[in-house]
Design an enzyme around this catalytic site. Structure first.
Site, PDB file in Angstrom:
ATOM      1  N   HIS A 190      26.380  44.966  37.174  1.00 29.52           N
ATOM      2  CA  HIS A 190      27.939  44.732  36.251  1.00 29.52           C
ATOM      3  C   HIS A 190      28.067  43.016  36.807  1.00 29.52           C
ATOM      4  CE1 HIS A 190      32.246  45.311  35.712  1.00 29.52           C
ATOM      5  NE2 HIS A 190      31.879  44.716  35.024  1.00 29.52           N
TER       6      HIS A 190
ATOM      7  N   HIS B 162      28.268  38.846  34.487  1.00 30.33           N
ATOM      8  CA  HIS B 162      28.626  38.160  32.744  1.00 30.33           C
ATOM      9  C   HIS B 162      28.682  37.043  32.476  1.00 30.33           C
ATOM     10  CE1 HIS B 162      32.361  41.418  32.380  1.00 30.33           C
ATOM     11  NE2 HIS B 162      32.570  41.447  33.595  1.00 30.33           N
ATOM     12  N   LEU B 163      27.781  37.261  31.693  1.00 33.50           N
ATOM     13  CA  LEU B 163      26.556  35.708  31.855  1.00 33.50           C
ATOM     14  C   LEU B 163      27.142  34.957  30.788  1.00 33.50           C
ATOM     15  CD1 LEU B 163      22.678  37.237  31.689  1.00 33.50           C
ATOM     16  CD2 LEU B 163      23.900  36.480  33.566  1.00 33.50           C
TER      17      LEU B 163
ATOM     18  N   HIS C 215      35.343  50.835  33.025  1.00 32.17           N
ATOM     19  CA  HIS C 215      36.535  49.574  33.473  1.00 32.17           C
ATOM     20  C   HIS C 215      37.599  50.483  33.433  1.00 32.17           C
ATOM     21  CE1 HIS C 215      38.534  45.924  33.393  1.00 32.17           C
ATOM     22  NE2 HIS C 215      39.581  46.737  33.322  1.00 32.17           N
TER      23      HIS C 215
ATOM     24  N   ASN D 191      40.425  41.439  38.222  1.00 34.11           N
ATOM     25  CA  ASN D 191      40.852  42.450  37.235  1.00 34.11           C
ATOM     26  C   ASN D 191      39.611  43.538  37.942  1.00 34.11           C
ATOM     27  OD1 ASN D 191      42.337  44.209  36.174  1.00 34.11           O
ATOM     28  ND2 ASN D 191      41.656  43.409  34.204  1.00 34.11           N
TER      29      ASN D 191
ATOM     30  N   ASP E 262      30.740  42.136  39.415  1.00 33.48           N
ATOM     31  CA  ASP E 262      31.391  41.722  38.303  1.00 33.48           C
ATOM     32  C   ASP E 262      31.567  39.807  38.338  1.00 33.48           C
ATOM     33  OD1 ASP E 262      33.299  42.218  36.434  1.00 33.48           O
ATOM     34  OD2 ASP E 262      34.802  42.752  37.633  1.00 33.48           O
TER      35      ASP E 262
ATOM     36  N   HIS F  79      34.875  31.854  35.000  1.00 39.36           N
ATOM     37  CA  HIS F  79      35.730  30.934  34.549  1.00 39.36           C
ATOM     38  C   HIS F  79      35.281  29.409  34.267  1.00 39.36           C
ATOM     39  CE1 HIS F  79      37.415  34.000  32.438  1.00 39.36           C
ATOM     40  NE2 HIS F  79      37.827  34.592  33.639  1.00 39.36           N
TER      41      HIS F  79
ATOM     42  N   PHE G 166      41.254  36.554  34.760  1.00 44.00           N
ATOM     43  CA  PHE G 166      41.144  37.034  35.844  1.00 44.00           C
ATOM     44  C   PHE G 166      39.689  36.566  36.045  1.00 44.00           C
ATOM     45  CE2 PHE G 166      44.420  39.397  34.014  1.00 44.00           C
ATOM     46  CZ  PHE G 166      45.130  39.925  35.173  1.00 44.00           C
ATOM     47  N   GLY G 167      39.255  36.551  37.268  1.00 47.33           N
ATOM     48  CA  GLY G 167      37.636  37.085  37.565  1.00 47.33           C
ATOM     49  C   GLY G 167      37.201  35.751  38.551  1.00 47.33           C
TER      50      GLY G 167
HETATM   51 ZN   LIG Z   1      35.984  45.452  34.082  1.00 44.06          ZN
HETATM   52 ZN   LIG Z   2      33.838  43.032  34.323  1.00 46.05          ZN
END
Ligand SMILES: [Zn+2]
Ligand SMILES: [Zn+2]
Length: 442
Positions: free
Chosen positions: A82, A84-85, A201, A300, A327, A331, A345-346
């Site tokens: 999981h 995010h690239l 999700h 999140n 996850d 950012h 979020f993140g």
């Molecule tokens: Zn998610």
């Molecule tokens: Zn995610």
């Protein structure tokens, strides 16, 4: 050039403690790699290869590079299912090049990248773009996850067969919730036909609406809008019911509440095809850290209570939670440097994943070393049906070497973004080498 070197190179990893959860191996052994594949695991007696005491990496005789792994653990390359690239579309936050280098530093040899890019990964062309970019610029394996619905808008299903043919390993509308139960039902049905897991999700958008942290006493005291744990749990319950109806494989992302763990426990007992993951922030941090108003605690699902954190640890311990994933959600400083309400979020997680597992789960006797490694290697490989995540003759030589005793302070990141709540933490267990397809990438 790289390919040529890869072909000619033999690699010998000498004298490490080889731990492979798939075969329940835990022994001192040598691993020999040729042409990117593992060719033998065992004691290599009477070796002709010279091993120099230092530095750790030397060139031995006969074009064999030798890594002295004495005193280190040698494990299958980690899989982060999981990530995010951000590429294409948000290259200011992360790119395939920078994200995979961050992964390599964290001992991760395979990342599964989530489809909430711009454009969304909901078609063959975007999948091909990512695979090509990863081949040319990536340091580790990149396996795309395709979108469940077109544009991840939750309305019309993507061409799931086309996505599968292009190379996705799962489908997900991660970042968004599939609010329409009929769409989710159809997604599970189609995904089953194409033998793909559906990564959910779980967030009821009506219940979570405008919330920025966990709903409870602390959100009231801080004057921040809350997200109730039920926003996650009602969707976990719904998706389990739909998985039971369809027989499709449901994988629940970033489990964060005690109720979710309990629902998954019951579903597994009933024989529903459900697997799940949590992320390090849910077994290391609670909502109390939000009171500093550091936007690097805004994730999140949100950080929950101490009770939830204990339930997550319990779920990891008894095997209800199969996998640990990052996850990783980069950012920029500019984006995160806002009021708590307005910041996205993140948090990032690739470079701290394994050390947080060692420090918080293994050292604190929540998980054995073997079980901990399984959660980031063979377990995600089984969820996704990959021939990675184990040390096996004939398999790709994706290998990570870790110094378990080494303590280090989290301070510099390879990732393009620096949004980590773990900055300044003292962790134990440091990745010393990461090998992908027999090539040393870190
Ligand atoms: Zn998610
Ligand atoms: Zn995610």
């Amino acid at each position: 050039m790289v390919h040529l070197e890869r072909k000619l190179m033999k690699l010998l990893i000498k004298g490490g403690r080889v731990i492979d959860p798939a075969s329940k191996t835990d022994k001192i052994a040598d691993i020999l790699v040729e042409n990117g594949k593992i060719v033998s695991i065992g004691r290599v007696l009477g070796t002709r290869h010279e091993v120099h005491p230092a530095p750790n990496l030397v060139r031995g005789k006969r074009d064999t590079r030798v890594i002295d792994a004495k005193g280190k653990i040698v494990v299958p390359g980690l899989i982060d299912m999981h990530t995010h690239l951000r590429e294409p579309g948000h290259e200011e936050e992360e790119t395939i090049a920078t994200g995979t280098r961050a992964a390599a530093k964290g001992g991760i040899t395979t990342v599964c990248c989530m489809p909430n890019t711009h454009p969304v990964i909901d078609n063959q062309t975007t999948v091909e773009f990512i695979l090509l970019k990863a081949k040319n610029e990536g340091a580790v394996n990149v396996l795309p996850v395709g979108a469940i619905t077109k544009g991840s808008l939750g309305e019309e299903l993507s061409e799931i067969g086309e996505l599968k043919k292009a190379g996705v390993v799962a489908i997900s509308d991660d970042g968004e919730a599939v609010m329409n139960a009929l769409v989710m039902r159809r997604a599970l049905e189609y995904a089953k036909m194409f033998d793909l897991p559906v990564i959910a999700h779980c967030e009821d958008k009506n219940l979570s609406k405008d919330g920025v942290m966990n709903e409870g006493c602390i959100s009231t005291i801080l004057g921040l809008r809350g997200i109730p744990k039920e926003a996650e749990e009602v969707m976990v319950a719904r998706d389990i019911i739909l998985a039971e109806l369809t027989g499709g494989h449901l994988h629940i992302a970033h489990v964060s509440t005690a109720g979710s763990v309990e629902l998954i426990r019951q579903a597994k007992k009933k024989g529903v095809k459900v697997t799940c993951e949590t992320a390090p922030q849910y077994f290391t941090l609670t909502e109390e850290t939000v009171s500093q108003f550091d936007t690097n605690t805004k994730v999140n699902p949100p950080l929950r209570t101490k009770l939830a954190l204990e339930a997550i640890k319990e779920g990891l311990k008894d095997g209800i939670i199969d996998c640990i994933a990052t996850d990783h959600a980069p950012h920029t400083e500019e984006e995160k440097n806002k009021e708590y309400d307005l910041a996205p979020f993140g948090i990032i997680g690739l470079e701290t994943l394994f050390s947080l597992i060692i420090t918080e789960l293994v050292n604190k006797k929540i998980l054995s070393l073997m079980d901990a490694i399984a959660k980031v290697t063979i377990n995600p490989a089984r969820v996704l049906g990959l021939n990675h995540g184990e040390l096996k003759v004939g398999f790709p030589a994706d290998i990570t070497i870790v110094d378990l005793n080494k303590k280090w302070k989290v301070e510099n990141f390879v990732s393009k973004s620096k949004n980590s709540p773990f900055l300044g933490w003292q962790l134990q267990g440091q990745v010393v080498n990461t090998i992908v397809d027999g090539k040393i990438v870190y």
